[in-house]
Design a protein around this motif. Structure first.
Motif, PDB file in Angstrom:
ATOM      1  N   ALA A  20      -2.366   1.971  -4.400  1.00  0.00           N
ATOM      2  CA  ALA A  20      -1.650   3.240  -4.341  1.00  0.00           C
ATOM      3  C   ALA A  20      -2.633   4.399  -4.283  1.00  0.00           C
ATOM      4  N   ASP A  21      -2.496   5.214  -3.229  1.00  0.00           N
ATOM      5  CA  ASP A  21      -3.395   6.356  -3.032  1.00  0.00           C
ATOM      6  C   ASP A  21      -2.716   7.626  -3.549  1.00  0.00           C
ATOM      7  N   GLU A  22      -3.203   8.135  -4.651  1.00  0.00           N
ATOM      8  CA  GLU A  22      -2.623   9.334  -5.279  1.00  0.00           C
ATOM      9  C   GLU A  22      -1.105   9.206  -5.433  1.00  0.00           C
ATOM     10  N   PRO A  23      -0.617   8.174  -6.109  1.00  0.00           N
ATOM     11  CA  PRO A  23       0.836   7.937  -6.132  1.00  0.00           C
ATOM     12  C   PRO A  23       1.620   9.016  -6.880  1.00  0.00           C
ATOM     13  N   THR A  24       0.936   9.868  -7.628  1.00  0.00           N
ATOM     14  CA  THR A  24       1.654  10.920  -8.349  1.00  0.00           C
ATOM     15  C   THR A  24       1.221  12.307  -7.885  1.00  0.00           C
ATOM     16  N   GLY A  25       0.514  12.341  -6.757  1.00  0.00           N
ATOM     17  CA  GLY A  25      -0.054  13.596  -6.285  1.00  0.00           C
ATOM     18  C   GLY A  25       0.953  14.712  -6.072  1.00  0.00           C
ATOM     19  N   ALA A  26       2.175  14.362  -5.670  1.00  0.00           N
ATOM     20  CA  ALA A  26       3.170  15.389  -5.364  1.00  0.00           C
ATOM     21  C   ALA A  26       4.226  15.511  -6.455  1.00  0.00           C
ATOM     22  N   LEU A  27       3.987  14.879  -7.608  1.00  0.00           N
ATOM     23  CA  LEU A  27       5.053  14.774  -8.601  1.00  0.00           C
ATOM     24  C   LEU A  27       4.844  15.694  -9.805  1.00  0.00           C
ATOM     25  N   ASP A  28       5.966  16.170 -10.362  1.00  0.00           N
ATOM     26  CA  ASP A  28       5.887  16.915 -11.618  1.00  0.00           C
ATOM     27  C   ASP A  28       5.722  15.913 -12.770  1.00  0.00           C
ATOM     28  N   SER A  29       5.592  16.418 -13.980  1.00  0.00           N
ATOM     29  CA  SER A  29       5.215  15.518 -15.067  1.00  0.00           C
ATOM     30  C   SER A  29       6.320  14.515 -15.398  1.00  0.00           C
TER      31      SER A  29
ATOM     32  N   LEU B 231       0.831  -1.209   0.000  1.00  0.00           N
ATOM     33  CA  LEU B 231       0.000   0.000   0.000  1.00  0.00           C
ATOM     34  C   LEU B 231       0.862   1.255   0.000  1.00  0.00           C
ATOM     35  N   VAL B 232       0.558   2.153  -0.916  1.00  0.00           N
ATOM     36  CA  VAL B 232       1.188   3.476  -0.921  1.00  0.00           C
ATOM     37  C   VAL B 232       0.179   4.443  -0.326  1.00  0.00           C
ATOM     38  N   PHE B 233       0.492   4.971   0.862  1.00  0.00           N
ATOM     39  CA  PHE B 233      -0.431   5.882   1.527  1.00  0.00           C
ATOM     40  C   PHE B 233      -0.401   7.258   0.881  1.00  0.00           C
ATOM     41  N   GLN B 234      -1.540   7.924   0.935  1.00  0.00           N
ATOM     42  CA  GLN B 234      -1.613   9.282   0.413  1.00  0.00           C
ATOM     43  C   GLN B 234      -0.628  10.187   1.166  1.00  0.00           C
ATOM     44  N   ALA B 235      -0.422   9.919   2.462  1.00  0.00           N
ATOM     45  CA  ALA B 235       0.498  10.736   3.261  1.00  0.00           C
ATOM     46  C   ALA B 235       1.866  10.067   3.424  1.00  0.00           C
TER      47      ALA B 235
ATOM     48  N   ASP C 236      20.616   8.660  -5.218  1.00  0.00           N
ATOM     49  CA  ASP C 236      21.431   9.675  -4.540  1.00  0.00           C
ATOM     50  C   ASP C 236      20.999   9.936  -3.103  1.00  0.00           C
ATOM     51  N   VAL C 237      19.751   9.618  -2.780  1.00  0.00           N
ATOM     52  CA  VAL C 237      19.264   9.921  -1.439  1.00  0.00           C
ATOM     53  C   VAL C 237      19.038   8.653  -0.613  1.00  0.00           C
ATOM     54  N   ALA C 238      19.619   7.542  -1.073  1.00  0.00           N
ATOM     55  CA  ALA C 238      19.392   6.252  -0.404  1.00  0.00           C
ATOM     56  C   ALA C 238      19.720   6.306   1.087  1.00  0.00           C
ATOM     57  N   ARG C 239      20.733   7.101   1.465  1.00  0.00           N
ATOM     58  CA  ARG C 239      21.164   7.123   2.870  1.00  0.00           C
ATOM     59  C   ARG C 239      20.568   8.277   3.659  1.00  0.00           C
ATOM     60  N   ALA C 240      19.713   9.060   2.999  1.00  0.00           N
ATOM     61  CA  ALA C 240      19.117  10.213   3.688  1.00  0.00           C
ATOM     62  C   ALA C 240      17.912   9.787   4.529  1.00  0.00           C
ATOM     63  N   LEU C 241      17.543  10.621   5.470  1.00  0.00           N
ATOM     64  CA  LEU C 241      16.326  10.387   6.242  1.00  0.00           C
ATOM     65  C   LEU C 241      15.153  11.041   5.514  1.00  0.00           C
ATOM     66  N   PRO C 242      13.963  10.443   5.610  1.00  0.00           N
ATOM     67  CA  PRO C 242      12.798  10.944   4.869  1.00  0.00           C
ATOM     68  C   PRO C 242      12.562  12.442   5.030  1.00  0.00           C
ATOM     69  N   ALA C 243      12.743  12.951   6.250  1.00  0.00           N
ATOM     70  CA  ALA C 243      12.414  14.358   6.499  1.00  0.00           C
ATOM     71  C   ALA C 243      13.257  15.317   5.669  1.00  0.00           C
ATOM     72  N   THR C 244      14.419  14.851   5.185  1.00  0.00           N
ATOM     73  CA  THR C 244      15.280  15.743   4.409  1.00  0.00           C
ATOM     74  C   THR C 244      14.910  15.740   2.924  1.00  0.00           C
ATOM     75  N   LEU C 245      13.918  14.931   2.551  1.00  0.00           N
ATOM     76  CA  LEU C 245      13.549  14.834   1.134  1.00  0.00           C
ATOM     77  C   LEU C 245      12.390  15.756   0.788  1.00  0.00           C
ATOM     78  N   SER C 246      12.260  16.057  -0.503  1.00  0.00           N
ATOM     79  CA  SER C 246      11.091  16.808  -0.969  1.00  0.00           C
ATOM     80  C   SER C 246       9.868  15.888  -0.925  1.00  0.00           C
ATOM     81  N   GLY C 247       8.688  16.486  -1.006  1.00  0.00           N
ATOM     82  CA  GLY C 247       7.456  15.702  -1.005  1.00  0.00           C
ATOM     83  C   GLY C 247       7.445  14.672  -2.127  1.00  0.00           C
ATOM     84  N   GLY C 248       7.882  15.112  -3.292  1.00  0.00           N
ATOM     85  CA  GLY C 248       7.895  14.217  -4.447  1.00  0.00           C
ATOM     86  C   GLY C 248       8.837  13.037  -4.248  1.00  0.00           C
TER      87      GLY C 248
END
Ligand SMILES: Nc1ncnc2c1ncn2[C@@H]1O[C@H](COP(=O)(O)OP(=O)(O)O)[C@@H](O)[C@H]1O
Ligand SMILES: [Mg+2]
Lengths: 289, 205
Positions: free
Chosen positions: A177-186, A99-103, A145-157
């Motif tokens: 999947a709930d709105e799996p592209t909601g935060a993404l550019d084209s 499941l991909v949550f909307q949040a 590139d962000v494999a070792r980062a923590l989620p909070a440091t990432l953009s919404g997308g």
């Protein structure tokens, strides 16, 4: 593309009947679902569209066994999940459903990679296979590139794509999947749609909620939800063999209609191609010669 | 048309082919007859001239080329303000007509929505075909078409000896993507508007 089973063929992997769900009590009661019936064939790719608040997320959560309905039934691969205990339900879910949550709901203190590996660790997948699968998904989604980062440091997308990688990682039978592209550019939306297409081609059933019609159009079937009920179902079909997007417009003559008729697939539910028109219809007005 | 001829002299069919290769994903093929009508008009305006060339394999051909007047007209047109994508589209007119005449347009709205969705599906399928999985950018798009066209243009040149380059398309990478994206964005906007129509006028359609 290979032929896909239609929703009527074989045993459905998801079968929902008469599903109702309300939140809260009498004066403040909100009815989210008012009797939803939905049957999804194994390997099918379904898009659920509808205005916000119409019950899409509620429906997806019930399909995932995260919540219980007020009435009606949800069968997953023939098994009635609302009849299971919370523990058994969690087990069935872990086994079959991603499941991909909307949040997004990423684990905040785990790195991106650890988030993606989580499900595979829990399922007891071997270390090397776990690494390889995580790497593959992170690459596909442009997240290496962000494999070792923590989620909070990432953009919404980026967080959204991590959530998708995490849900797909265990190769579940059903990917919700709930709105799996909601935060993404084209560009990123295209990447996610490509991933869903790959997962679906690999045999996974996909049920996604979206309000991007361009994303919905890639599914085998679009289910229109409105005010807690299914109001329509359609099968979008492409007509690439009749020459670009004009294939879906009133054609220049009988030739175009013939081409539309010859497009393969079980499109019995699809609308008939529109009658032949004047021939000068042009989406972008580029024909102003 | 002027822009295609600006690339070099060409005969009518070459112009048709160049148009269809550029816009094949997003617009209907242009009718050769329409090309000749336009060429005749442009010739009357002094924007193009033609000469007849013998063709070993068939009937003689008219080769068209741009004049200085035509080049000026092209520059003028490029500098002109472009049309805005607003106003009285066909579906807008039908909605208004339906509302002021008590005619029901709910079926027209539903049908139009589905056609928009199918157009999006077609564009998605084209994108999937032209962009192999795992590749994040369209490497060829129209360039693939351009390559095949080059081969054909070459053979035309050797047999017909037109020396025309108007049929050739060597285009910037990603132009195919951009043209498809224009259609996708217009269709998405149209669909959002249809949702709004349904929401605001529910019961009155
Ligand atoms: N946990 C909740 N508590 C109270 N109301 C809820 C809750 N979840 C959803 N609802 C209500 O149920 C309806 C459907 O919500 P939801 O399924 O989230 O819609 P959608 O995903 O289509 O936007 C809405 O009216 C919403 O306010
Ligand atoms: Mg929601």
């Amino acid at each position: 593309m290979e032929p896909k089973p239609s929703s009527s063929a074989g045993t459905p992997i998801i079968e929902v009947t008469g599903l109702t769900k309300a939140f809260g009590r009498a004066p403040a009661k909100r009815v989210a679902l008012r009797g939803v019936d939905l049957s999804v064939a194994p390997g099918e790719w379904v898009a659920i569209v509808g205005p916000s608040g119409c019950g899409k997320s509620t429906l997806l959560h019930l399909l995932a066994g995260l919540d219980t309905a007020d009435s009606g039934s949800v069968r997953l691969a023939g098994e009635e999940i609302s009849a299971l205990s919370a523990g058994r339900r969690a087990l069935a879910r872990r086994h079959r459903v991603g499941l991909v949550f909307q949040a997004y709901n990423l684990v905040p203190h785990l790195t991106v990679q650890a988030n993606v590996e989580l499900g595979m660790r829990v399922a007891g997948t071997g270390r090397r296979a776990t690494r390889a699968r995580a790497q593959e998904l992170l690459d596909l989604l442009g997240l290496s590139d962000v494999a070792r980062a923590l989620p909070a440091t990432l953009s919404g997308g980026q967080q959204q794509r991590v959530a998708i990688a995490r849900a797909a990682a265990t190769r579940p039978d059903v990917l919700l999947a709930d709105e799996p592209t909601g935060a993404l550019d084209s560009e990123a939306t295209g990447t996610v749609v490509d991933l869903l297409r790959t997962e679906n081609a690999g045999g996974r059933t996909v049920v996604m909620v979206t309000h991007d019609y361009a994303v919905a159009a890639t599914a085998d079937r679009i289910v229109f939800l409105r005010d807690g009920k299914v109001t329509d179902e359609r099968r979008p079909r492409g007509l690439t063999d009749s020459g670009g997007v004009v294939g879906v417009l009133p054609g220049p003559g009988p030739g175009a209609t013939a081409a539309a008729g010859s497009s393969s697939g079980d499109d019995a539910e699809g609308p008939e191609p529109a009658g032949t028109g004047t021939g000068d219809v042009d989406l972008l007005g580029l024909g102003s010669w | 048309m002027l822009a295609l001829l600006d690339r070099g002299p060409a005969h009518g069919y070459e112009l048709k082919r160049a148009h269809d290769e550029l816009f094949g994903d997003v617009a209907p093929p242009v009718n050769v007859g329409q090309i000749y009508v336009t060429l005749t008009r442009l010739e009357r305006d002094g924007s193009v001239v033609h000469h007849v060339e013998a063709n070993a394999d068939g009937p003689d051909r008219k080769i068209y080329e741009l004049t200085e007047v035509g080049r000026k007209a092209l520059r003028g047109w490029l500098a002109d303000p472009s049309e805005l994508p607003v106003g009285k589209s066909d579906i807008v007119l039908k909605l208004v007509a339906g509302l002021i005449t008590d005619g029901t347009i709910a079926p027209a709205v539903a049908e139009h929505r589905m056609r928009c969705i199918q157009a999006l599906r077609t564009l998605a399928d084209l994108r999937a075909t032209k962009r192999p999985a795992g590749q994040s950018r369209d490497p060829g798009g129209l360039n693939e078409a351009a390559n095949t066209d080059d081969t054909r243009a070459t053979s035309t040149n050797t047999t017909g000896g037109t020396g025309g380059t108007g049929g050739r398309t060597d285009l910037p990478v990603g132009l195919g993507d951009l043209l498809r994206e224009a259609s996708v964005l217009h269709l998405q906007a149209e669909l959002r508007w249809l949702d709004l129509v349904e929401e605001r006028l529910s019961g009155r359609l």
